[in-house]
Design an enzyme around this catalytic site. Sequence first.
Site, PDB file in Angstrom:
ATOM      1  N   GLU A  11       0.822  -1.213   0.000  1.00  0.00           N
ATOM      2  CA  GLU A  11       0.000   0.000   0.000  1.00  0.00           C
ATOM      3  C   GLU A  11       0.859   1.268   0.000  1.00  0.00           C
ATOM      4  OE1 GLU A  11      -3.912  -1.564   2.435  1.00  0.00           O
ATOM      5  OE2 GLU A  11      -2.062  -1.247   3.559  1.00  0.00           O
ATOM      6  N   MET A 172      -9.068  -2.016   8.788  1.00  0.00           N
ATOM      7  CA  MET A 172      -8.613  -2.447  10.104  1.00  0.00           C
ATOM      8  C   MET A 172      -7.718  -1.430  10.836  1.00  0.00           C
ATOM      9  SD  MET A 172      -8.022  -6.468   9.077  1.00  0.00           S
ATOM     10  CE  MET A 172      -7.743  -7.025  10.745  1.00  0.00           C
ATOM     11  N   ASP A 196     -12.387  -5.871  -2.158  1.00  0.00           N
ATOM     12  CA  ASP A 196     -13.298  -7.019  -1.997  1.00  0.00           C
ATOM     13  C   ASP A 196     -14.643  -6.548  -1.462  1.00  0.00           C
ATOM     14  OD1 ASP A 196     -11.301  -6.970   0.560  1.00  0.00           O
ATOM     15  OD2 ASP A 196     -13.346  -7.412   1.163  1.00  0.00           O
TER      16      ASP A 196
END
Length: 228
Positions: A11, A172, A196
Amino acid sequence: MTGIIAAMQKELSELEKHIENASYRQLPGTSFISGTLYGHEIVAAVCGIGKVNAAVCAQRMIDLYRADRIINTGVAGALSGSLHVCDAVVASYAVQHDVDTTALGDEIGFVSTVNTVRFETDKETNEALLRSIRAVGLRGTIGGIASGDQFISAAQDKQRISSLFSCVACEMEGGAIAQVCRINQIPCAIIRTISDGADEDASMSYAAFSDLAAVNSAKALLHFFKNN
Ligand code: ADE
């Protein structure tokens, strides 16, 4: 000084390539890169997955680098049916869906001491991020993001979180970073790209698309630094 936090190396990699005058500092659990990004003073780090890793990293950026704004980038699961893989989301607020003291009479998600469920993000940064998302050819949405120490991969959990918190995506770390920013009274922003659908197919979709989604989020963030 803007802190940039990603949970995973994939990322941050795209963004890292463009950091100039980079200097590195290794601390237990995390390595920090400080330097400039298109003239902006930044410090960037891969914090590791989950809320505690993210909180430790955010507080270190504030204490050690005097970060006065933190932006969290990465991938997310879609809670809203209108979000698809590689769509980008900017958080208008973050919640922590796994904080639950309802048995003591609190609202679900209520974080005591800071005494809130919703952690508002920085409007000005959000608007600029949305412009960058569109400029790099992604579809962009603004909405609530729900964080917790779980990879959401069941329609029932997805439904529960989205209806309790009116959020459009889950991840998260963002809620923990937003809490640290609130405690330190500095602005925070979260930009995430969908990997997703947070349902039974989530692990397969994540395996197939998280690399691409992660790069797209970083590309939009790069555009943001270049143009603001
Ligand atoms: N990050 C990307 N997809 C996620 C999911 N389904 N749950 C939590 N975090 C995620």
